[in-house]
Scaffold this motif. Sequence first.
Motif, PDB file in Angstrom:
ATOM      1  N   ARG A  40      -3.871  -1.619  -7.751  1.00 30.14           N
ATOM      2  CA  ARG A  40      -3.049  -1.190  -6.627  1.00 30.14           C
ATOM      3  C   ARG A  40      -3.892  -1.098  -5.372  1.00 30.14           C
ATOM      4  N   THR A  71       2.837   4.316  -1.595  1.00 30.43           N
ATOM      5  CA  THR A  71       2.787   4.993  -2.889  1.00 30.43           C
ATOM      6  C   THR A  71       4.065   4.747  -3.691  1.00 30.43           C
ATOM      7  N   TYR A  90      -1.142   7.412  -6.129  1.00 30.53           N
ATOM      8  CA  TYR A  90      -0.804   6.077  -6.615  1.00 30.53           C
ATOM      9  C   TYR A  90      -0.792   6.071  -8.147  1.00 30.53           C
ATOM     10  N   THR A 114       0.793  -1.228   0.000  1.00 36.10           N
ATOM     11  CA  THR A 114       0.000   0.000   0.000  1.00 36.10           C
ATOM     12  C   THR A 114       0.825   1.278   0.000  1.00 36.10           C
ATOM     13  N   THR A 120     -13.357   4.618  -0.871  1.00 41.54           N
ATOM     14  CA  THR A 120     -12.371   5.694  -0.874  1.00 41.54           C
ATOM     15  C   THR A 120     -12.668   6.707  -1.965  1.00 41.54           C
ATOM     16  N   THR A 143      -5.685   9.696  -3.363  1.00 47.66           N
ATOM     17  CA  THR A 143      -6.761   9.386  -2.419  1.00 47.66           C
ATOM     18  C   THR A 143      -7.026  10.559  -1.486  1.00 47.66           C
ATOM     19  N   ILE A 194      -4.487   0.390  -1.682  1.00 44.86           N
ATOM     20  CA  ILE A 194      -4.175   1.704  -1.131  1.00 44.86           C
ATOM     21  C   ILE A 194      -4.165   1.671   0.388  1.00 44.86           C
ATOM     22  N   HIS A 195      -3.454   2.629   0.952  1.00 43.73           N
ATOM     23  CA  HIS A 195      -3.345   2.725   2.408  1.00 43.73           C
ATOM     24  C   HIS A 195      -4.674   3.186   2.992  1.00 43.73           C
ATOM     25  N   ARG A 215     -12.992   1.159  -8.641  1.00 47.02           N
ATOM     26  CA  ARG A 215     -12.707   1.114  -7.211  1.00 47.02           C
ATOM     27  C   ARG A 215     -13.330  -0.144  -6.627  1.00 47.02           C
ATOM     28  N   LEU A 235     -10.542   8.148   2.973  1.00 45.60           N
ATOM     29  CA  LEU A 235     -10.047   6.781   2.874  1.00 45.60           C
ATOM     30  C   LEU A 235     -10.974   5.756   3.510  1.00 45.60           C
TER      31      LEU A 235
END
Length: 204
Positions: free
Chosen positions: A111, A93, A121, A91, A197, A140, A113-114, A187, A143
């Motif tokens: 990918r 970047t 990203y 996660t 997100t 993002t 993501i955090h 997403r 989140l």
Amino acid sequence: GDLYAAGNWQNNLSTTGFVEGIGRVTMMGNQVQTINASDPIETFHHLTINNSSGDNAAITLTTPVHVSGVLNLSNGRVFTTMANLLTVTNTSTAAVVGGSGSSYVNGPVRRYIHGTAPGAYILPVGKSNVGLYKPATVTTVNLASNDFFTGEYFNVPGGNITPTAGADFFDAILFGILKDEYWQIDRGNTVSGAGNTEAKVTLP
């Protein structure tokens, strides 16, 4: 340790044949290479693409691939499909480096993501038949845990789209899009399926 593959990657022994550990696998052939495995998913820690064949689909995935460390796109294009998807599960970047007109993903790439730290990203996508590198950046904002973004670039007309004013991702002043290329960015969420997100997408 690190492994260097000049030919095809074929893992017939599941996790007993290859344990990714914290090492790097480099695909460094001078001809077309494939990545295939008997497991539903082949997982690498660090994966470097450095194929000098010059072929439009220098590396072809015939099984889904996960990268838990860093994906380094140095040389050679990676051909993927939704059935044989390239996913960066790290996660950070900074989990994707490189990317150029000679090295990108031709097809979808995903990918993770955090869930608590906003970030930008890069989806390193393009189309190999014309050598187009067209990365999209997903930044993002608000989140949600376990979310991911999947992106693919198409160098064909996307059609005339008439979005609903105020709908997700569309500003009220946007009434239509007509271009000779488009990006599809979806997403999702690894648990619920639907991601939450919010993000801004920047195109080249």
